[in-house]
Scaffold this motif. Structure first.
Motif, PDB file in Angstrom:
ATOM      1  N   TYR A   1     -14.730  -3.371  19.313  1.00 48.84           N
ATOM      2  CA  TYR A   1     -13.341  -2.912  19.529  1.00 48.84           C
ATOM      3  C   TYR A   1     -13.047  -3.176  21.068  1.00 48.84           C
ATOM      4  CZ  TYR A   1      -8.726  -0.786  18.675  1.00 48.84           C
ATOM      5  OH  TYR A   1      -7.375  -0.582  18.407  1.00 48.84           O
TER       6      TYR A   1
ATOM      7  N   GLN B   1     -11.593   3.318  30.482  1.00 47.46           N
ATOM      8  CA  GLN B   1     -10.081   3.928  30.211  1.00 47.46           C
ATOM      9  C   GLN B   1      -9.572   4.780  31.425  1.00 47.46           C
ATOM     10  OE1 GLN B   1      -8.034   2.792  27.578  1.00 47.46           O
ATOM     11  NE2 GLN B   1      -9.776   1.569  27.055  1.00 47.46           N
TER      12      GLN B   1
ATOM     13  N   CYS C   1      -4.755   2.460  24.014  1.00 45.34           N
ATOM     14  CA  CYS C   1      -5.690   2.358  25.142  1.00 45.34           C
ATOM     15  C   CYS C   1      -5.837   0.984  25.443  1.00 45.34           C
ATOM     16  CB  CYS C   1      -7.138   2.862  24.419  1.00 45.34           C
ATOM     17  SG  CYS C   1      -7.608   2.015  22.946  1.00 45.34           S
TER      18      CYS C   1
ATOM     19  N   LEU D   1      -4.272   0.045  19.728  1.00 43.44           N
ATOM     20  CA  LEU D   1      -4.234   1.331  19.089  1.00 43.44           C
ATOM     21  C   LEU D   1      -5.536   2.272  19.527  1.00 43.44           C
ATOM     22  CD1 LEU D   1      -2.515   3.312  17.147  1.00 43.44           C
ATOM     23  CD2 LEU D   1      -4.204   2.463  15.357  1.00 43.44           C
ATOM     24  N   ASN D   2      -5.043   3.519  19.926  1.00 46.69           N
ATOM     25  CA  ASN D   2      -6.457   4.312  20.652  1.00 46.69           C
ATOM     26  C   ASN D   2      -7.007   4.978  19.383  1.00 46.69           C
ATOM     27  OD1 ASN D   2      -7.965   5.848  21.897  1.00 46.69           O
ATOM     28  ND2 ASN D   2      -6.387   6.732  23.343  1.00 46.69           N
ATOM     29  N   ILE D   3      -7.815   4.107  18.921  1.00 38.67           N
ATOM     30  CA  ILE D   3      -8.719   4.718  17.771  1.00 38.67           C
ATOM     31  C   ILE D   3      -9.671   5.540  18.503  1.00 38.67           C
ATOM     32  CG2 ILE D   3      -8.450   2.830  16.250  1.00 38.67           C
ATOM     33  CD1 ILE D   3     -11.317   1.732  16.791  1.00 38.67           C
ATOM     34  N   LEU D   4     -10.079   5.475  19.652  1.00 36.68           N
ATOM     35  CA  LEU D   4     -11.372   6.061  20.381  1.00 36.68           C
ATOM     36  C   LEU D   4     -11.095   7.508  20.396  1.00 36.68           C
ATOM     37  CD1 LEU D   4     -12.016   3.883  23.367  1.00 36.68           C
ATOM     38  CD2 LEU D   4     -13.058   3.779  21.151  1.00 36.68           C
ATOM     39  N   ILE D   5      -9.584   7.905  20.650  1.00 34.88           N
ATOM     40  CA  ILE D   5      -9.492   9.408  20.704  1.00 34.88           C
ATOM     41  C   ILE D   5      -9.582  10.370  19.396  1.00 34.88           C
ATOM     42  CG2 ILE D   5      -7.052   9.207  20.378  1.00 34.88           C
ATOM     43  CD1 ILE D   5      -8.049  10.789  23.562  1.00 34.88           C
ATOM     44  N   ASP D   6      -9.406   9.678  18.387  1.00 35.21           N
ATOM     45  CA  ASP D   6      -9.555  10.587  17.314  1.00 35.21           C
ATOM     46  C   ASP D   6     -11.071  10.497  16.645  1.00 35.21           C
ATOM     47  OD1 ASP D   6      -7.003  11.059  17.195  1.00 35.21           O
ATOM     48  OD2 ASP D   6      -6.447   9.233  16.268  1.00 35.21           O
ATOM     49  N   LEU D   7     -11.848   9.618  17.193  1.00 38.65           N
ATOM     50  CA  LEU D   7     -13.371   9.578  16.612  1.00 38.65           C
ATOM     51  C   LEU D   7     -14.119  10.931  16.679  1.00 38.65           C
ATOM     52  CD1 LEU D   7     -14.708   6.047  17.621  1.00 38.65           C
ATOM     53  CD2 LEU D   7     -13.873   6.890  15.552  1.00 38.65           C
TER      54      LEU D   7
END
Lengths: 176, 441
Positions: A12, A19, B416, B428-434
């Motif tokens: 990704y 960030q 992000c 899409l901020n997938i990091l924050i929900d990991l």
């Protein structure tokens, strides 16, 4: 050796950009810390040199790599947690402790007991590359890490290090 | 207010921003605030204070800004006016003006013709700081000009035409300023020369000639242009409708031409504030009234641009619509900052980056964020992310504003960024929900 399986977010692109938003960045740092430890454990990497290319920090499939700032930040986060140590003041080299020194010491002690090496003598090189440790976790251990683990054992009175004539025949006598 | 003086003030409509809705061909001329309205003769009614009074070419409109209601007196009902006397007493007291109205059975008559008595007198007491002189002068001028009669005449002509030259003209023994139209002879009865295809062609030609004449007159000098403003706006409107109809008539229009047409249409659409608020007409009320007019004006551009308009764009559009009465950027900003204190459906917003925009109050960030979410969840966007221009296209916004939305969404943790070789892209901020403990299994 088994190929390390990268997590899916490794592909990704935002994962490789530092960030700017606090919450997102904190999560990003956590994910990188975890990935670095797992990767180093898998490939038995003990030292990361920031001046050299480190395969983990670049993903050629998506043509992204971490900036120097990001690498230093992620390693610094590991250092702050006690899971890594800077080897120089300029922060070029970093010792990654994917297993803590105490755990290393315990591991060596276990190995000694299992192999009946109490009261035995081994050189450091034998521990690192010798036939006895071959196939165990201890094989290939970083010299710095090994010395520090043995010092822990020394303090407990379970080992005594001695110096030979040359640096490559430093030895240790176990007394478990 | 219409409840307060029944039979005297006709209810008048207000726009969402609290400005009077003008009738076709009506032009606003002068404003004065802090006016107390009393009724001297006629039915007993309570007086009311602090009204905003606007004189237009057709009406005297009284606006009560607190209750958001308005009433109007048609100028055709005015019998005569009595300007304030210049004497020592009036020098110290507030100036008063009397307006006598034609009336019938205790309520105001629409025109002198049907009136039986003139027994209603409205008194306006000017309590404001500014001198009412310009207001009184203007009222005199518009009463003289009798613009409403022209409309009435046109209206008659139209209705006569529509009933195919039927019975026309009511014979009245009119008196006063409004009796002229009654004696106007019927302009067009069924005319053999106007019938058939030839008639249509001739009519078309006449219209063309008239438009040409209007254009030439209008541009002969500035003053003439101002007085022709109304016709110009009408002409623009007609051209727009023509252009709209054109593509359906010609099947094989080149794509190039179509976009050209679209541009012309947009240009013509934005010609259109017939009665701009000016410093001259509004005086001390200038910024406040400007704020209200602007609030009404930006409604359509706002709808077109996804609920948000950059201040720079608003400035250009507004000034283009105003034609000759241009305003300065300072005036615009001042007018926008007044929005916070008056009840209008739009608001000014300053983004963190310093970009200033106008947005409708109904516009909410949640909706934008939802649309962004849908956008970034598309498989393509999951792989490559979206740029500000992608978002601009999808949301129908200017790229600079789309970027503000993206940055705001990033701040919320919704998106992000990827700062790669091909510029800044958003994912899409997938990091924050990991969950870190599960992410590596």
């Amino acid at each position: 050796m088994e190929q390390f399986k990268m997590p899916y977010f490794y592909n990704y692109p935002p994962y490789f950009t530092l960030q700017p938003v606090k919450d997102t960045r904190e999560k990003q740092i956590q994910l990188w810390k975890e990935l670095i430890l797992k990767y180093c454990k898998q490939y038995k990497v003990f030292v990361i040199n920031l001046d050299e290319e480190f395969p983990l920090f670049g993903n050629s499939a998506i043509e992204r790599k971490l900036s120097h700032e990001a690498r230093e930040l992620f390693l610094g986060a590991l250092v702050a947690e006690g899971k890594a140590e800077w080897l120089d003041k300029a922060h070029h080299k970093c010792l990654i402790l994917w297993r803590s020194i105490t755990d290393w010491a315990n591991l060596i002690l276990e190995f000694v007991k299992e192999n009946g090496l109490e009261d035995g003598v081994m050189t450091l090189e034998e521990i690192r590359t010798g036939d006895e440790t071959h196939g165990t976790d201890i094989a290939g251990i970083d010299r710095t890490v090994l010395v520090r683990a043995l010092k822990v054992l020394e303090q407990k009175g379970k080992a005594a290090m001695f110096k030979g004539t040359a640096t490559d025949d430093e030895g240790v006598k176990f007394s478990a | 207010m219409d409840k307060i003086w029944p039979g005297i003030l006709k209810p008048a409509q207000l726009t969402g921003a609290g400005r009077p809705v003008l009738q076709p061909n009506e032009i606003e001329c002068q404003l004065v605030d802090a006016v107390e309205m009393q009724l001297e003769t006629g039915p007993t009614v309570p007086s009311f204070r602090n009204a905003l009074v606007i004189v237009s070419t057709h009406r005297i409109i009284c606006v009560d800004e607190n209750s958001r209601s308005a009433g109007a007196i048609a100028l055709g009902s005015v019998c005569r006016t009595f300007p304030p006397k210049k004497n020592l007493k009036s020098f110290f007291g507030s100036p008063k003006m009397r307006i006598q109205l034609w009336s019938k059975n205790g309520s105001v008559a629409a025109e002198a013709a049907s009136a039986t008595e003139s027994a209603i007198t409205v008194v306006m007491v000017f309590r404001g700081q500014t001198s009412p002189d310009s207001f009184i002068t203007k009222l005199g001028e518009v009463l003289e000009a009798k613009a409403w009669e022209v409309d009435l005449k046109n209206f008659r002509v139209e209705s006569e035409n529509s009933i195919d030259g039927g019975e026309t003209g009511t014979s009245t023994s009119g008196r006063g300023p409004a009796n002229n139209f009654a004696s106007v002879p019927p302009v067009r009865k069924l005319n053999p020369a106007m019938a058939g295809v030839a008639g249509i062609l001739r009519k078309e030609k006449e219209q063309l000639e008239e438009a040409d004449k209007n254009l030439q007159e209008a541009f002969s000098d500035l003053k003439a242009l101002m007085s022709k403003a109304k016709e110009m706006v009408n002409l623009a409107e007609r051209m727009r409708i023509k252009l709209l109809a054109a593509p359906s008539q010609q099947n094989s229009t080149a794509g190039d031409e179509e976009t050209g047409n679209q541009e012309i249409q947009d240009l013509l659409l934005s010609v259109g504030i017939v009665s701009p608020v000016t410093k001259e007409s509004a005086g001390a009320l200038y910024h406040q009234q400007l704020a209200r007019q602007l609030a009404d004006f930006v409604k359509i551009p706002l709808q077109k641009s996804g609920g948000m308009l950059a201040m720079v764009d608003a400035y250009c559009l507004f000034n283009r619509a105003r034609g000759t009465e241009l305003i300065s950027p300072e005036d615009l900003l001042q007018a926008c900052s007044i929005w916070a204190s008056v009840d209008v459906p739009v608001a000014m917003r300053r983004f963190e980056s310093g970009v200033v925009v106008i947005q409708s109050k109904s516009h909410n960030d949640e909706e934008v964020s939802m649309r962004l979410e849908i956008l970034v969840k598309q498989p393509e966007a999951m792989r490559q992310g979206i740029t500000a221009s992608d978002a601009a296209r999808a949301l129908g916004l200017a790229p600079a504003l789309a970027k503000e939305h993206l940055l705001a969404a990033e701040m919320r943790g919704q998106l992000c960024r990827d700062d790669g070789a091909d510029g800044l892209r958003f994912f899409l901020n997938i990091l924050i929900d990991l969950d870190v403990s599960k992410a590596f299994q």
